[in-house]
Design a protein around this motif. Sequence first.
Motif, short mmCIF file in Angstrom:
data_model
loop_
_atom_site.label_atom_id
_atom_site.label_comp_id
_atom_site.label_asym_id
_atom_site.label_seq_id
_atom_site.Cartn_x
_atom_site.Cartn_y
_atom_site.Cartn_z
N ARG A 173 93.75 -4.40 95.60
CA ARG A 173 93.19 -5.33 94.62
C ARG A 173 94.04 -5.32 93.36
O ARG A 173 94.62 -4.29 93.00
N ARG A 174 94.08 -6.45 92.68
CA ARG A 174 94.86 -6.57 91.46
C ARG A 174 94.26 -5.71 90.36
O ARG A 174 93.05 -5.58 90.24
N ILE A 175 95.11 -5.13 89.54
CA ILE A 175 94.68 -4.35 88.40
C ILE A 175 95.49 -4.76 87.18
O ILE A 175 96.64 -5.22 87.30
N THR A 176 94.92 -4.61 86.00
CA THR A 176 95.62 -4.88 84.75
C THR A 176 95.92 -3.60 83.99
O THR A 176 96.63 -3.61 83.00
N GLN A 177 95.37 -2.48 84.46
CA GLN A 177 95.65 -1.16 83.89
C GLN A 177 95.81 -0.18 85.03
O GLN A 177 95.06 -0.22 86.01
#
Length: 214
Positions: A173-177
């Motif tokens: 899944r995409r993460i930003t941190q």
Amino acid sequence: MSTLPTKLPTDTWVVATWDEFIQTVEDPAYQKAKGYYYKGQMRIETMSVGPDHAKDNGIIATTVTLFGAIKGIPLNCLDNCSYRKTGIRECQPDISYYVGERSQLAPTGTSIANLDVIPPPDIAIEISDSTLADDKGEKRLLYEDTGVAEYWIVDVQKAEIIAFEIIPNGGSRRITQSQILPGLEMAVLEETLRRSRQMSHSQVVAWLLTQFQS
């Protein structure tokens, strides 16, 4: 006898047995190439590394290492290390990290890292200049099955980071941190890339110090 053509197509996935893959990567003609193997296919990347790719590789490795140093997080960085699960898969991320207590598990020596006896890295990073579509597609699946905790793609042309957390029971899944390096925002890495287009790396590192020490 090998069924591979005399002139092997490169920079694309080619159906091949594991033995054919090993034969290819051990061929002196491909000594400087990057080799990947996944689900009965191999990919030999022979494209030259341009200055933009090389600079982004350097500043991302520097940034992550600096973050670890300032935050007191042990880590070991490996540049272009090949990881091999015999007969099953092989990958060669541009940058990889073993983090925290696992930093001491980073492979040593001159041979290809053997995933039969050592664990995979925590973070695998591909610097994508002309390989973006494949890095987001087949290689993402390869790294999911390799068992890394996070997979980052650096889009050289857009100065963007596409980061994924690998889900243990399958998928990502995409993460930003970063979940492995708490507090490291992908937005800061992207700003680092943008600044490196206009500033020297030493100036960028000086800016990073103010970000990471705050």
